[in-house]
Each structure stands twice: as C-alpha cells, then as structure tokens.
Enzyme design. Structure first.
Site, PDB file in Angstrom:
ATOM      1  N   GLY A   1       2.858  -8.117   0.481  1.00 40.27           N
ATOM      2  CA  GLY A   1       3.122  -6.897   1.235  1.00 40.27           C
ATOM      3  C   GLY A   1       2.069  -5.831   1.017  1.00 40.27           C
ATOM      4  O   GLY A   1       1.700  -5.100   1.951  1.00 40.27           O
ATOM      5  N   ASP A   2       1.551  -5.740  -0.213  1.00 39.60           N
ATOM      6  CA  ASP A   2       0.486  -4.773  -0.504  1.00 39.60           C
ATOM      7  C   ASP A   2      -0.785  -5.127   0.253  1.00 39.60           C
ATOM      8  O   ASP A   2      -1.464  -4.258   0.812  1.00 39.60           O
ATOM      9  CB  ASP A   2       0.196  -4.739  -2.005  1.00 39.60           C
ATOM     10  N   ALA A   3      -1.127  -6.428   0.273  1.00 40.52           N
ATOM     11  CA  ALA A   3      -2.313  -6.867   1.000  1.00 40.52           C
ATOM     12  C   ALA A   3      -2.149  -6.624   2.496  1.00 40.52           C
ATOM     13  O   ALA A   3      -3.087  -6.178   3.168  1.00 40.52           O
ATOM     14  CB  ALA A   3      -2.569  -8.351   0.728  1.00 40.52           C
TER      15      ALA A   3
END
Length: 291
Positions: free
Chosen positions: A252-254
């Site tokens: 999700g961060d990427a």
C-alpha cells in the site's frame, strides 16, 4: 513539473520473517529472516524519492544504531530527513510474519515514533503536498503533530493525502472522529476494508464514491483486484499488475508513492496515476520487505 512533498509518519526497522510453512507451536520451523528499512511514512518517502519526487520526511528515531542507519538509508534514497533523535527511546520495530502465499501478520513496537511533536514537522512548501500516514493520528501521543501538519498544509495552499493506515486501530479510534480530523484532506487512500469501515458501504465502488463526496479524490486499493479512483462523478478501475506474491508488506505504501509521483505532476490523468501505483505495488510484493 512535480510538486515537492512532505511526508509525515513512522520510521522503523522491518524484521520480515518468511515462513516455510504453517507456524509450529512449541517447535521449530525454518524461515527466511531479513531486516529492512520500514515504517509507513518512511516507505512512502523512499519510494517517492526513487521515482523522482523531491521529498522531505519528518519523523522520530531512537538514539540507537538502528535509527542512525535508517536515516542514512533515506538519505541514500534521495530523501531529505527532518528526523528528531529521541533520547532514551528505541527506534520503532515491526515484525512481519509472512505466510506461504504472501499473507502477513504485523507485530509493531512504534518506539520513538510515538514521541513526534508538532515542532518536529517543518512547514510544507507553499503549493506543495503533504502526505500524512494515518498511524500518526491513531495514537494520542503523535496525534497533535499530525493535526498541526494538516492545518499548516491547508494554510500554505498545499494539497493533502492521507492513508487511513489500518482498519483495526481505525475502528478503535472511531470513524466519526477520524472523518472530522481529516475533513480537509484532498485525497484519501484507504484499502477496501478501510473504505467499508469509513463509509458503511459493502461495495468498494460505492465506498469510493461516498468518500469522493467528502474529499476531492478517493483512491481505494483492492489487492489482487487492482484499484479504484473516484472524483466527482468519475469512477475509474484498473486491474492489478501480474506479480508473483512473496510478501505483501508495504504494498500500500508503494502504491501510494507511485500514484502520487504521477498525480503531483499531472492531476488530470487517473489511468496513468493508477497504473503507476499498481506497478510500484507489484514490484514490492515480488520480494521480501516494504522497499
């Protein structure tokens, strides 16, 4: 031209444990164990910098070797750190237990991240962007820093994106409270479970539309089913990119960084922005670790 970003959130060591099979209580099980740079905010900052976005990361680290090393990693990635060293506190550590197939459980000791103060966060660039990790709001200790950063961004004419972070802590924090805290955000980036919790809508598309009624833009990630973009009456879906899933930690961060890297340069192309986010997520799930 890409607008500069300020990312506020956690910095941590990820200890990634890739299990060879099901856990074996009271016995041993072979596993591959690796330590990587982590923390939701720091992950987004590192990916953004690698994708060419000028980025400052604001957070806290402990007065230990781990904190020194993690800040050095951010610098090597091209991030400008605004990281306060907290005397007597350990740097955050997250243990990620990765099961066969890529599912994972997280054990978090946020350490020095909980000491974040409003004065630790530099003002955003006028007309720039603030990305705020939801974890900053979900604990009473760093919450004031998160709210101050959001208010300063709005005052500076910056856009704001917020990742709700995790449905469990979000539910304990309170949906109404979170919605009130984040009302000024331009863009929200929940996953499907978080979107359902925030809206009460079982259907991800309906949830995305409901969130787009509160914010200028809502992007809902759907795991293997890709992602949804909702803005006004516009609803765009893109399927996930093919990937051999090793570890979903940090996907999700990427995705957030990939999407923001395009949106900060051109907010009018949802397909291109979604594709950039999905490409970044596919690259991360194919290896152990969040970066």
């Amino acid at each position: 031209m890409v607008r500069p970003a300020l990312v506020v959130g956690d910095l941590a060591t990820d200890v990634v444990v890739v299990l060879s099979g099901e856990p074996a209580p009271d016995s041993d099980r072979p596993a591959r164990i690796r330590s990587r740079g982590g923390g939701a905010g720091a992950n987004v900052a590192a990916h953004l910098a690698r994708l060419g976005t000028p980025v400052v990361f604001a957070g806290c680290a402990g007065d230990d070797a781990a904190g020194t090393g993690l800040v050095a990693e951010l610098v090597a990635d091209g991030v400008s750190p605004a990281v306060r060293t907290v005397a007597g506190a350990p740097t955050g550590t997250i243990v990620s237990l990765v099961e066969p197939g890529g599912g994972r459980s997280m054990l978090a000791d946020r350490g020095a991240n909980l000491a974040l103060r409003p004065e630790d966060v530099p003002p955003p660039s006028p007309g720039g962007h603030l990305h705020l990790s939801g974890y900053t709001l979900l604990d009473p200790r760093p919450r004031a820093a998160g709210l101050a950063a959001l208010a300063a961004a709005v005052a500076a004419g910056a856009t704001v994106s917020i990742d709700p972070a995790s449905s469990g802590p979000l539910a304990r924090y309170g949906v109404d409270r979170w919605l009130a805290d984040t009302a000024a955000a331009t863009l929200v980036l929940p996953n499907a479970a978080e979107a359902r919790l925030l809206t009460g809508c079982a259907d991800p598309a309906a949830a995305a539309r409901a969130l787009a009624g509160r914010h200028a833009l809502a992007v809902v990630t759907l795991g293997r089913d890709g992602a949804l973009w909702a803005s006004g009456r516009e609803l765009v879906h893109r399927p996930a990119h093919r990937a051999t899933v090793v570890d979903t930690t940090g996907a999700g961060d990427a995705f957030a960084a990939g999407l923001l890297s395009v949106w900060l340069a051109d907010p009018t192309d949802p397909v291109r922005a979604l594709e950039a986010g999905l490409a970044a997520a596919a690259a991360v799930v194919g290896r152990a670790g969040a970066r």
